[in-house]
Design an enzyme around this catalytic site. Sequence first.
Site, PDB file in Angstrom:
ATOM      1  N   HIS A   1       0.866  -1.182   0.000  1.00 46.27           N
ATOM      2  CA  HIS A   1       0.000   0.000   0.000  1.00 46.27           C
ATOM      3  C   HIS A   1       0.899   1.226   0.000  1.00 46.27           C
ATOM      4  CE1 HIS A   1      -3.133   2.824   0.712  1.00 46.27           C
ATOM      5  NE2 HIS A   1      -2.622   3.208   1.864  1.00 46.27           N
TER       6      HIS A   1
ATOM      7  N   ASP B   1       1.105   5.092  -0.215  1.00 47.78           N
ATOM      8  CA  ASP B   1       0.418   6.382  -0.121  1.00 47.78           C
ATOM      9  C   ASP B   1       1.023   7.386  -1.092  1.00 47.78           C
ATOM     10  OD1 ASP B   1      -1.505   6.049   2.090  1.00 47.78           O
ATOM     11  OD2 ASP B   1       0.288   5.635   3.282  1.00 47.78           O
TER      12      ASP B   1
ATOM     13  N   ASP C   1      -7.711   1.536   2.627  1.00 47.62           N
ATOM     14  CA  ASP C   1      -7.220   2.471   3.638  1.00 47.62           C
ATOM     15  C   ASP C   1      -8.091   3.698   3.856  1.00 47.62           C
ATOM     16  OD1 ASP C   1      -5.423   3.148   5.643  1.00 47.62           O
ATOM     17  OD2 ASP C   1      -4.081   4.236   4.311  1.00 47.62           O
TER      18      ASP C   1
ATOM     19  N   HIS D   1      -6.272   9.611  -0.311  1.00 45.36           N
ATOM     20  CA  HIS D   1      -6.959   9.640   0.981  1.00 45.36           C
ATOM     21  C   HIS D   1      -6.148  10.285   2.098  1.00 45.36           C
ATOM     22  CE1 HIS D   1      -4.916   5.651   0.813  1.00 45.36           C
ATOM     23  NE2 HIS D   1      -4.623   5.926   2.059  1.00 45.36           N
TER      24      HIS D   1
END
Length: 988
Positions: free
Chosen positions: A50, A52, A174, A417
């Site tokens: 994951h 970001d 997430d 996000h």
Amino acid sequence: MHVSTYCGWILIIVTISFASPTKPSTGCGYTACNLGDPTKLNVHIVSHTHDDVGWLKTIDQYYYGSRNNIQHAGVQYILDSVIRALDENADRRFIYVEIAFFWRWWNEQTDAMRNKVREFVNDGRLEFISGGWCMNDEAATHYNSIIDQHSLGAEFLRDQFGECGRPKIGWQVDPFGHSRDQGSLLAQMGFDGLFQGRVDYQDWQTRNRTKTMEMVWKTSTNLGNQSWLFTAILRDEYSPPDGLCFDDSCSDPPIMDDPRLHDYNVPERVQAFIQASRDQAAGYATNHIISPMGADFHYENANEWFKNLDKLIKYVNLEQANGSNVNTFYSTPSCYLYALNKAGRTWTTKTDDFFPYADRPHGFWTGYFTSRPALKLYERHSNNILQITRQLNAFSNSQLRDSIFVLSEAMGVVQHHDAVSGTEKQEVAFDYAQRLSVGIDNAIRVINKAFDKLLPKDTQPAPGPQFLCQVTNISECLPIQDQTRFTLTLWNPTVHPVLQHYRVPVTRSYTVRDPTGQPILSELIPVSNATKKIPGRTSTAGNQLIFRANLPALGFNTYLFEAKTTEENQEPKVKITQNAECILENQNIRVEIDAQGNLQHIVNLRKSVDVSFSSQGFYWYQGFAGNNSHPEFQASGAYVFRPLTQTAEPVSQTRTVTCIKALSVQIAVIIFNDWASQEISLYDEAQHVEVEWTIGPIPVNDNIGKEIIIRYDTDIQSQAKYYTDANGREVLERIRDYRPTWNYTILEPVSGNYYPINSRIWIKDQNRQFTVLTDRSEGGASLHDGSVEIMLHRRLLYDDDLGVSEALNESAFGEGLVVRGRHSLVVDASATSARIHRVSAQNMYMHPLAVYSLTQQTFANYSAAYRLTWSALTDVLPLNVHLLTLDQLGSKDYLIRVEHYFEMNEDDTYSHPVTIDLQSILKSIGTITNTVELTLGGNLPLAELQRLNWVTSDKESSHATDHKEPSLNDTSVRLTPMQIRTFQVTVA
């Protein structure tokens, strides 16, 4: 393939062909999936990272692996390492999500490496999941931008990998709560399923106990079965089982499988995995479970992960000889979903959304609905510029899509996000804003090229440069404030004529001429003291010149400003009174404000609807200053909203009111204190009341963090119900202290009732409705019957211990940040209000773009050389139709999205299906010769879409009414309520 460069990156411009660039393979897709053993508990191992797209570091720092003292992460090394690991073992699988990173990495690779990656994709060993530019936030995002960021990634994947690269699964593991319209949009993109990582802890406990972690989500009340989306909630967000993490960043023991060694641990490691799998299976409905193996920025050393997973799979499966029923193998979310689809069972359904999200008692993640309100507005402003730039590029045939890409890419990044959500470090927030600014600079060049073609008559030279004034919201436009002559061109991006009163900050009086050359009414309104003292404002403009613009649909008007001489300076009289009763009234509305500045009534004169206010103004909650050691000590921070008490305090016990009466506008300027004020404006002929609020610098010298709300307390008997929109589209009913899908335990009566407001919130009773429209995403609630409160600004002194390690304490020019924004208030009969608030909300998010230009020419000379008005339309389009996207793909090819933006049963006239002609929108461009309807993401012809079928517990089939739109024999398009249709068209 067209290639250009930007900032040292190789920018691959997408092509418009739907042909795969590589040889088709039978190795990808559902048919290549391992469905396990029907007699065993099948554990689908999903290797993933994951990444970001900015959070604690900027996207650049994350990609290159710099500033690892903040967080160790280097995405380029992750991708390098994963590809090597996949090459070593054909059984291994890996999924990747964030195309913003993959696109960068891809542009640096050799042809040999690209071909190797294509082989992995064609064989199903590397699978792209979601496929958006980022994993977007779902609370603070607008549907237009969600579609765009997914389309940006999908287009790249289609052109580089063909059908095997097309994402079919959403992976929103997430984001902090989940929007129903996010699910609807993914379904319309042709996705078969969605995986979520974060749901409310009470919801999770209930679902885990009742084996309902997977469901058919009915994501739209308007679109029927085609909007259904199979949705699964992961076991533990998106992390490995406890004790089974094999990344460099983890401290769990590896699998040591040499029995001659003292640290031999295969039995312990195998039993830990088997027990974790059985524990997980207790909460799921089939003999298939999914086990994510990865986390934030994992797999920088992919060999470590995969080597241990190879061993784990081997030794776990060997235990079957000893009676174990656990069967594990490398898989992907799509293969896991396919196994569930083939399980031959029915599924429970869900019709509401997953807001608000709490990860533990007292930990409601509802603060980020408002965090960084200036960035939230800048993102919305940037989207407005992006859509208009695309339109201008198309209508002028400038073919500058590569220049527009810079803003498209920046907007894609900011949907992340931890971006528009406001949950990033301050330095990263600055980086997001800078990217938008650079993108807008590129867009301005495209806008100029377009107007160079659209404005001149015949062979006249192009006019002078056009420029934006992006801080007119603080009454500042330095390039024009002392000029004798200048022009203002307003581009209307909607397919309907628009009436707008426009404000221009000036230091003198001007004659304003409309496109016919006639002087039009313009009035000087003084700039308020609250505006003049905003930190950073350098303008000497003491007045705003207000005039009314009647703009054509999908076109522009140009207005010429000529400074008046002393003799000409006969301004219409503006009446100003201080601290006296202030009645604002036009043809439609009356607003009553008493001498103390209290809003008392808003009356809809045409409907004879009166809403009374017991109070209206600014209040503040004290942010809880906990140490986060236990749930009861949870602090309020960038993510979490946790007020110390349930009662908000007024920012001031007194206020002053200045009443300004002009012909075109009437204004009540209400000052609460030296950091909180509002201007309530009513324009001539308007059907709504405008509230412009100014908050900041919020004082914290008392060492108390403050969360500022605006509250409207009315006499509407709302019966604990209120209504908020989802990402600017469909509206959901909220009920105070209630959740539709579980027995809700109330721990935070204030923050537990906050929901995201992307464009509007309303309350109503049997006869009346009160609606508040917002200019950006904000959080809000109705904590008492008749009351609406919206959080505007937050300045906090403690971190909420969710990773940022930094208090949300924004500053500018050496003091706390000042934020300014707008609300529009609509009072109407509850049965007929949809028309006003739907249209007003659309106009707030897609408002006219103003470009200025300096000139020394008289009106006669200027009008002889340049067009002063123009519209792309010759036919009037229905009010319920919106042009969502117009993007020039090539010299003759265009992407066009049109939508019906009313819901069913909202309005007697506009909630019915409507038919339009695409040719009417493109008439000025050319004659449409070919039309292909696409999925919403624009990456697949709709006729080729085949989605999986799901059956619900009440025996409904997701394919029962699912249908393909008929092939287009002409250019007529039928739209049903809330439907968006996407087309690639070719013109001659």
